[in-house]
Design a protein around this motif. Structure first.
Motif, PDB file in Angstrom:
ATOM      1  N   VAL A 225      23.523  -8.478  -3.358  1.00  0.00           N
ATOM      2  CA  VAL A 225      22.460  -8.912  -2.438  1.00  0.00           C
ATOM      3  C   VAL A 225      22.793  -8.484  -1.013  1.00  0.00           C
ATOM      4  N   ILE A 226      24.022  -8.728  -0.609  1.00  0.00           N
ATOM      5  CA  ILE A 226      24.452  -8.363   0.753  1.00  0.00           C
ATOM      6  C   ILE A 226      24.343  -6.857   0.953  1.00  0.00           C
ATOM      7  N   THR A 227      24.762  -6.078  -0.053  1.00  0.00           N
ATOM      8  CA  THR A 227      24.685  -4.617   0.037  1.00  0.00           C
ATOM      9  C   THR A 227      23.241  -4.145   0.086  1.00  0.00           C
ATOM     10  N   LEU A 228      22.379  -4.721  -0.750  1.00  0.00           N
ATOM     11  CA  LEU A 228      20.967  -4.336  -0.771  1.00  0.00           C
ATOM     12  C   LEU A 228      20.311  -4.581   0.585  1.00  0.00           C
ATOM     13  N   LEU A 229      20.586  -5.727   1.183  1.00  0.00           N
ATOM     14  CA  LEU A 229      20.010  -6.022   2.495  1.00  0.00           C
ATOM     15  C   LEU A 229      20.548  -5.076   3.562  1.00  0.00           C
ATOM     16  N   ALA A 230      21.820  -4.714   3.447  1.00  0.00           N
ATOM     17  CA  ALA A 230      22.412  -3.773   4.404  1.00  0.00           C
ATOM     18  C   ALA A 230      21.774  -2.391   4.269  1.00  0.00           C
ATOM     19  N   ILE A 231      21.544  -1.945   3.032  1.00  0.00           N
ATOM     20  CA  ILE A 231      20.924  -0.640   2.791  1.00  0.00           C
ATOM     21  C   ILE A 231      19.527  -0.587   3.402  1.00  0.00           C
ATOM     22  N   THR A 232      18.768  -1.655   3.225  1.00  0.00           N
ATOM     23  CA  THR A 232      17.380  -1.679   3.699  1.00  0.00           C
ATOM     24  C   THR A 232      17.243  -2.069   5.165  1.00  0.00           C
ATOM     25  N   GLY A 233      18.350  -2.487   5.787  1.00  0.00           N
ATOM     26  CA  GLY A 233      18.297  -2.858   7.198  1.00  0.00           C
ATOM     27  C   GLY A 233      17.569  -4.159   7.450  1.00  0.00           C
TER      28      GLY A 233
ATOM     29  N   ARG B  67       9.722  -6.121   4.347  1.00  0.00           N
ATOM     30  CA  ARG B  67      10.583  -7.217   3.910  1.00  0.00           C
ATOM     31  C   ARG B  67      10.469  -7.503   2.407  1.00  0.00           C
ATOM     32  N   LEU B  68       9.440  -6.944   1.738  1.00  0.00           N
ATOM     33  CA  LEU B  68       9.275  -7.156   0.300  1.00  0.00           C
ATOM     34  C   LEU B  68      10.037  -6.127  -0.539  1.00  0.00           C
ATOM     35  N   ILE B  69      10.572  -5.093   0.101  1.00  0.00           N
ATOM     36  CA  ILE B  69      11.288  -4.054  -0.650  1.00  0.00           C
ATOM     37  C   ILE B  69      12.509  -4.607  -1.389  1.00  0.00           C
ATOM     38  N   PRO B  70      13.392  -5.414  -0.748  1.00  0.00           N
ATOM     39  CA  PRO B  70      14.552  -5.935  -1.490  1.00  0.00           C
ATOM     40  C   PRO B  70      14.161  -6.725  -2.735  1.00  0.00           C
ATOM     41  N   GLY B  71      13.080  -7.503  -2.660  1.00  0.00           N
ATOM     42  CA  GLY B  71      12.636  -8.258  -3.825  1.00  0.00           C
ATOM     43  C   GLY B  71      12.218  -7.345  -4.965  1.00  0.00           C
ATOM     44  N   ALA B  72      11.513  -6.236  -4.626  1.00  0.00           N
ATOM     45  CA  ALA B  72      11.076  -5.289  -5.654  1.00  0.00           C
ATOM     46  C   ALA B  72      12.261  -4.582  -6.293  1.00  0.00           C
ATOM     47  N   ILE B  73      13.230  -4.168  -5.473  1.00  0.00           N
ATOM     48  CA  ILE B  73      14.424  -3.502  -6.004  1.00  0.00           C
ATOM     49  C   ILE B  73      15.239  -4.469  -6.853  1.00  0.00           C
ATOM     50  N   ALA B  74      15.376  -5.712  -6.375  1.00  0.00           N
ATOM     51  CA  ALA B  74      16.138  -6.716  -7.125  1.00  0.00           C
ATOM     52  C   ALA B  74      15.493  -6.995  -8.482  1.00  0.00           C
TER      53      ALA B  74
ATOM     54  N   SER C  75      24.096 -14.800 -16.998  1.00  0.00           N
ATOM     55  CA  SER C  75      24.968 -14.259 -15.937  1.00  0.00           C
ATOM     56  C   SER C  75      24.146 -13.671 -14.800  1.00  0.00           C
ATOM     57  N   GLY C  76      22.932 -13.204 -15.121  1.00  0.00           N
ATOM     58  CA  GLY C  76      22.067 -12.631 -14.103  1.00  0.00           C
ATOM     59  C   GLY C  76      21.067 -13.623 -13.554  1.00  0.00           C
ATOM     60  N   GLY C  77      21.409 -14.907 -13.591  1.00  0.00           N
ATOM     61  CA  GLY C  77      20.540 -15.939 -13.035  1.00  0.00           C
ATOM     62  C   GLY C  77      20.943 -16.288 -11.616  1.00  0.00           C
ATOM     63  N   MET C  78      21.803 -17.301 -11.501  1.00  0.00           N
ATOM     64  CA  MET C  78      22.188 -17.792 -10.180  1.00  0.00           C
ATOM     65  C   MET C  78      23.250 -16.938  -9.501  1.00  0.00           C
ATOM     66  N   ASP C  79      23.612 -15.817 -10.118  1.00  0.00           N
ATOM     67  CA  ASP C  79      24.607 -14.939  -9.479  1.00  0.00           C
ATOM     68  C   ASP C  79      24.088 -14.384  -8.163  1.00  0.00           C
ATOM     69  N   THR C  80      22.762 -14.254  -8.030  1.00  0.00           N
ATOM     70  CA  THR C  80      22.210 -13.656  -6.812  1.00  0.00           C
ATOM     71  C   THR C  80      21.947 -14.696  -5.721  1.00  0.00           C
ATOM     72  N   LEU C  81      22.875 -15.625  -5.564  1.00  0.00           N
ATOM     73  CA  LEU C  81      22.836 -16.524  -4.410  1.00  0.00           C
ATOM     74  C   LEU C  81      23.235 -15.732  -3.161  1.00  0.00           C
ATOM     75  N   PRO C  82      23.074 -16.298  -1.959  1.00  0.00           N
ATOM     76  CA  PRO C  82      23.237 -15.499  -0.736  1.00  0.00           C
ATOM     77  C   PRO C  82      24.571 -14.773  -0.592  1.00  0.00           C
ATOM     78  N   HIS C  83      25.647 -15.296  -1.231  1.00  0.00           N
ATOM     79  CA  HIS C  83      26.956 -14.667  -1.043  1.00  0.00           C
ATOM     80  C   HIS C  83      27.221 -13.547  -2.044  1.00  0.00           C
ATOM     81  N   ASN C  84      26.262 -13.241  -2.911  1.00  0.00           N
ATOM     82  CA  ASN C  84      26.438 -12.187  -3.898  1.00  0.00           C
ATOM     83  C   ASN C  84      26.589 -10.820  -3.229  1.00  0.00           C
ATOM     84  N   GLY C  85      27.572 -10.060  -3.686  1.00  0.00           N
ATOM     85  CA  GLY C  85      27.861  -8.760  -3.075  1.00  0.00           C
ATOM     86  C   GLY C  85      26.709  -7.778  -3.183  1.00  0.00           C
TER      87      GLY C  85
ATOM     88  N   ALA D 149      19.911   1.309  -5.783  1.00  0.00           N
ATOM     89  CA  ALA D 149      19.384   0.838  -4.496  1.00  0.00           C
ATOM     90  C   ALA D 149      19.347   1.968  -3.469  1.00  0.00           C
ATOM     91  N   PHE D 150      20.438   2.736  -3.400  1.00  0.00           N
ATOM     92  CA  PHE D 150      20.486   3.863  -2.460  1.00  0.00           C
ATOM     93  C   PHE D 150      19.440   4.921  -2.803  1.00  0.00           C
TER      94      PHE D 150
END
Length: 461
Positions: free
Chosen positions: A421-429, A140-147, A409-419, A121-122
């Motif tokens: 996801v939170i880090t990716l959004l923080a990186i992208t601002g 706003r579409l960058i996090p989706g592409a990286i994810a 394991s890589g399905g519903m793990d990316t709910l809003p509280h996933n670490g 991500a970095f």
């Protein structure tokens, strides 16, 4: 019995809620575990020292070398500029007309090569921002592409991926990282194609609304176009080394299976079946060769901050594995509680098909814990023997159990509280409000794909 079931549900709910609120899992996991024991009328200290800690320590013993070497490899790739070189070459090579595809592929290649999700991500974000701006695609579409590129098919579906989510099942099913390759490849194609179609749909929506890259963004990267990056082919060599030697040490005549005398392993090291360790040994050796290759190719760049960077890598690996080990300890204590048998009955009987049942349990636990490796570890610690037994009775290959568990394991793990996801959004601002819709769509797609593959596989066993 109702109180005892409630105790487990309450403990799981608190674990999810407190993790979402940012409390450290390494502290809250034992705390909620002991609460569940207390409400169930169990024995507090024996449950903590002899069940929780024993199983957490076993998990650390089994997987710490992979966490540590993975963190070091990612850090060396970052320090050497190799990760940035790979991202830059792919993004610029495909151009602004294929901006979304280029970002997804850059992330996919780095992740499949063994670089950790956070380093990916970095490394990719500065180039993603530049090419999205050039193509006038909303940021706003960058996090989706990286994810899509880093958090989905290359993390757990493609055969041979060295990410931990593909390693964990090997210890429970006696498989290797290349388990059920055809199933993994089919699942990867579905997720990649579906994810790209969704992101392209979102891009066209933005064009119709005349929404461009946007202004007033925070954490906008300052891309140093004058910085000298390593040659692409040299930069990608360490990734190739990891991928190739992981395969060589797993599935050829040079397999780790034959490195040591079986009788010696059994008598001296108490290893009755070396097949449970082949995947770990193969990846340890492959990552070590990858690290040495990356350092050899860029030693002048790496040595400047080698000590501090290794310290950061070690700290990150320790935190990551102890967080996951704490969740494993939690799962092992829970399965000793009286209320668990009722819960287990409902989960195990969610379907008569063990592949579907496994997909349900891993998905749910990964979603609750907000961690793919944590949910996977808890589910397999608790249920793997039953799944394996039922699979044998129905003629289902352990390799299929491995691949379905890993992908789930890589399905519903990316709910809003996933670490991640939170880090990716923080990186992208960016915020959940701005970008989580696309991450969630990819999450739903991945989850649906797992169940589609689980049900479809049942017709061919």
């Amino acid at each position: 019995m109702a109180l005892q079931i409630f105790a487990i549900v309450l403990a799981l709910g608190l674990l999810m809620f407190l993790a979402y609120r940012g409390y450290p899992v390494i502290i809250i996991a034992p705390a909620v575990t002991l609460l569940a024991v207390l409400l169930s009328g169990g024995h507090l200290l024996p449950s903590y020292t002899e069940v929780f800690m024993t199983n957490a320590a076993t998990y650390v013993k089994n997987f710490f070398p992979i966490f540590l070497l993975g963190a070091i490899f990612g850090k060396v790739m970052e320090m050497s500029g190799a990760a940035a070189s790979i991202a830059h070459t792919i993004v610029k090579g495909l151009g602004s007309k294929r901006a979304i595809l280029s970002v997804v592929l850059a992330c996919a290649i780095l992740t499949y090569g063994g670089v950790s999700l956070f380093v990916v991500a970095f490394a990719v974000y500065p180039f993603a921002a530049a090419i999205f701006k050039e193509a006038d695609i909303p940021k706003r579409l960058i996090p989706g592409a990286i994810a899509l590129g880093a958090f989905t098919f290359t993390m757990d579906a493609l055969p041979g991926t060295p990410q931990i989510q593909n390693i964990i099942p090997t210890n429970y099913f006696g498989t290797d990282t290349y388990a059920a390759p055809l199933v993994g490849i089919i699942g990867s194609i579905i997720v990649l194609a579906g994810g790209l179609l969704w992101l392209e749909h979102r891009r066209r929506q933005a064009i119709r609304k005349q929404e461009g890259y946007g202004t007033g963004h925070i954490n906008e990267p300052e891309l140093d176009t004058k910085a000298k990056l390593p040659n692409f082919w040299l930069a990608i060599l360490p990734l190739i080394v990891v991928i190739v030697f992981n395969f060589v040490f797993s599935r050829t005549g040079l397999s780790a299976r034959g490195w040591y005398n079986a009788e010696t392993l059994k008598k001296v090291f108490n290893i009755p079946d070396v097949s449970t360790l082949v995947s770990s040994w193969s990846l340890i050796a492959a990552l070590t060769l990858g690290i040495l290759t990356a350092m050899f190719l860029s030693f002048k760049r790496v040595k400047v901050k080698l000590a501090s960077s290794l310290t950061l890598a070690a700290s990150g690996a320790l935190l990551a594995i102890f967080n996951t080990a704490s969740e494993v300890g939690f799962g092992n204590v829970v399965k000793t509680l009286p209320g668990f048998s009722a819960i287990q009955h409902h989960v195990f009987n969610a379907s008569s098909n063990p592949l579907v049942s496994e997909a349900v349990s891993v998905n749910v636990l990964s979603g609750i814990t907000g961690s793919a490796s944590g949910g996977l570890s808890i589910a397999l610690e608790v249920m793997s023997k039953q799944y394996l037994q039922t699979a044998h009775a129905l003629g289902i290959s352990p390799e299929l159990l491995h691949r379905i568990a890993s992908m789930a394991s890589g399905g519903m793990d990316t709910l809003p509280h996933n670490g991640a996801v939170i880090t990716l959004l923080a990186i992208t601002g960016l915020t959940h409000r701005q970008s989580y819709k696309d991450i969630f769509a990819i999450t739903i797609l991945k989850t649906a794909t797992v169940f589609l593959i689980a049900i479809g596989s049942s017709f061919f066993v």
